[in-house]
Design an enzyme around this catalytic site. Structure first.
Site: not given
Ligand code: GLC
Length: 550
Positions: A96, A196, A248, A322-323
């Site tokens: 990641d 990310d 993402e 995880h979010d």
């Molecule tokens: C993404 C991750 C999240 C994190 C954010 C900032 O959305 O999935 O867990 O807090 O980015 O890095």
């Protein structure tokens, strides 16, 4: 090299997966220990969320050193063992990469703060306006997105926590450093990367106030985003080295996702987007509750499935990470129909066009945490919003109700391995409380029950390998106006697949005249196998899949 369209990815949040050392925090050696479990599930890739050196203000999404392992997770040797043991089992590792921002403890930021102009330009420092921050943009974790630094009389941008400073991608030296990091990990034998919030990296040339939103329209899918992604892929050899990559994409559009993932563009293998996970946000606000708008969910899936297909793009398909809260507690029924709703939701996702992702614990039906005390929460976003909602005048009861549905800690409670103390996750005290339902919901119990959610997931993963139509077929929406059933067809060469999923906990009857012809057989169901008929009554949360070849 694996075909990512035929693959299934399993996401690991290492902090909560399995703790080998006994300090209450999961670790890399713990993942190695559980590889056989993952192999048996049939997964192809493991996406492991960040385990690099970090102050852990955002559980590792605040990276202080991209090339070293945080001691709480183990050592580089532990990583190498994990990678080689995974390889033996034909499982690829995806890392990641948090490239939109670094931790303020990163050496680059420290040098910037010491006044080194070379490193100051790695970040986005700006003068304020009339004693106010440079813009009124809102941080994703609440509050203004700029942090004042007195000694420079300037602010730096942080779209997330104030300890996560946004990198300045306009600076070529930043981009070079990030490519070197990718090369470093590729030389360690990883098979791919998850990037990310990668669609936030290109900031506008001019920073201005947003009077109709929180600022995201200025930096989401920003002006140079495609150029940056192409350059990164090219210079690090992502594509020539056969890496699987997923970006993402926060609040993105389909037009951009097609460009990100169409193979001709040479940017990424696929995208995550989150539109389908906002159908229970009131007024588009995460912290305002509303029931799932099923018709909206359908229309989002149908639009994205057919649109990405038309543009030859590719999506990751998923419910959980995880979010996100646990899907069984969110769109299913974790009390009355845990098995039925979990398997129905899994069927919907896994048979769509896209690469399915399973988040740890989803395959055994883990539920939301339902914490009742703010001291149980650990997540920076939840803690910030607890305060913000309080300041807005909400009562404690209302706030807990919201957190119980929306907090990211819902998905971060330790993995439930067995019915022993701490769910078999650790011999120490877990960093986040274990969900008390581990006594009944755990992998050991699932493995002992041939009818369990786990075995159903295993079947879905295996079907993707066996039937090309699942990976390569076209997606055709069916029963678009039906208010209870989610349905679609897949079509590929001489094969057809029909998926019917009753999204609700009550029986419903569907008319299927004209939707199918003779010759379909029942391939999979979470009830008992049955024949395809013109009129069918579906049981609560029933999912049933029919297949026909010629
Ligand atoms: C993404 C991750 C999240 C994190 C954010 C900032 O959305 O999935 O867990 O807090 O980015 O890095």
């Amino acid at each position: 090299m694996k075909d990512f369209k035929k693959s299934c990815v399993y996401q690991i949040y290492p902090k909560s997966f399995y703790d080998k050392s006994g300090d209450g925090i999961g670790d890399l050696a713990g993942i190695t220990e559980k590889l056989d479990y993952l192999k048996d599930l049939g997964i192809d890739y493991l996406w492991i969320t960040p385990f690099f050196v970090s102050p852990q203000n955002d559980n590792g999404y605040d990276v202080a050193d991209y090339r070293s392992i945080d001691p709480t997770y183990g050592t580089m040797e532990d990583f190498e063992t994990l990678a080689s043991e995974a390889k033996k089992r034909n499982i690829g590792i995806m890392l990641d990469m948090v490239f939109n921002h670094t931790s303020t403890e990163h050496e680059w930021f420290q040098k910037a703060m010491a006044g080194d102009p070379y490193y100051k330009d790695f970040y986005i420092f700006k003068k304020g306006k009339n004693g106010q921050p440079p813009t009124n943009w809102v941080s994703k974790f609440g509050g203004n997105a700029w942090q004042y630094v007195e000694k420079f009389d300037e602010y730096y941008l942080h779209l997330f926590d104030k300890t996560q400073a946004d990198l300045n991608w306009e600076n070529e030296n930043v981009r070079k450093e990030l490519v070197d990091i990718l090369k470093f990990w590729m030389s360690k034998g990883v098979s791919g990367f998850r990037f990310d919030v990668i669609n936030l990296i290109s900031k506008p040339a001019v920073f201005e106030d947003d009077f109709s939103g929180d600022g995201r329209r200025f930096y989401t899918d920003g002006p140079r985003i495609h150029e940056f992604l192409k350059e990164m892929a090219q210079n690090s050899g992502l594509n020539s080295n056969g890496m699987i990559t997923v970006g993402e994409m926060s609040s993105t559009t389909m037009e951009h996702c097609i460009r990100y993932s169409n193979p001709d563009e040479k940017e990424l293998s696929m995208c995550f987007n989150f539109h389908h996970l906002k159908v229970d946000y009131k007024n588009q606000q995460k912290w305002e509750l509303q029931d799932c708008d099923f018709m909206k969910l359908k229309s989002i899936f149908n639009t994205w499935q057919t649109g990405m297909q038309a543009g030859n793009g590719w999506n990751a398909v998923f419910w959980c990470n995880h979010d996100q809260p646990r899907i069984i507690s969110r769109f299913g029924d974790d009390k009355n129909y845990p098995r039925e709703s979990a398997t129905m939701l899994a069927t919907m996702i896994h048979l769509m066009r896209g690469t399915p992702y399973i988040y740890q614990g989803e395959e055994i039906g883990m539920t939301n945490a339902y914490f009742t005390d703010i001291n149980q929460y650990r997540d920076v976003e939840s803690l910030n919003y607890y305060q913000i909602l309080k300041e807005e005048g909400k009562s404690e009861d209302e706030i807990y109700k919201i957190l119980q549905e929306r907090s990211r800690d819902n998905s971060r409670t330790p993995m439930q391995w067995n019915a022993c103390e701490h769910a078999g996750f650790s011999t120490g005290t877990p960093w986040l409380s274990v969900n008390p339902n581990y006594q009944t919901i755990n992998t050991e119990a699932c493995l002992a029950d041939p009818n369990s959610i786990l075995y159903y997931y295993k079947k879905l993963v295996a079907l993707r390998k066996e039937y090309d139509i699942i990976a390569y077929g076209d997606y055709v929406p069916v029963l678009e106006d039906n208010t209870s059933v989610f349905a679609y067809k897949r079509v590929y060469q001489n094969e057809k697949l029909l998926v019917l999923a009753n999204f609700y906990g009550k029986e419903t009857t569907v008319q299927l005249d004209g939707i199918f012809e003779d010759g379909y057989e029942c391939l999979l169901t979470n009830y008992t196998k049955r024949a395809l008929e013109n009129e069918m009554t579906l049981q609560p949360y029933e999912a049933v899949v029919f297949y026909k070849s010629n």
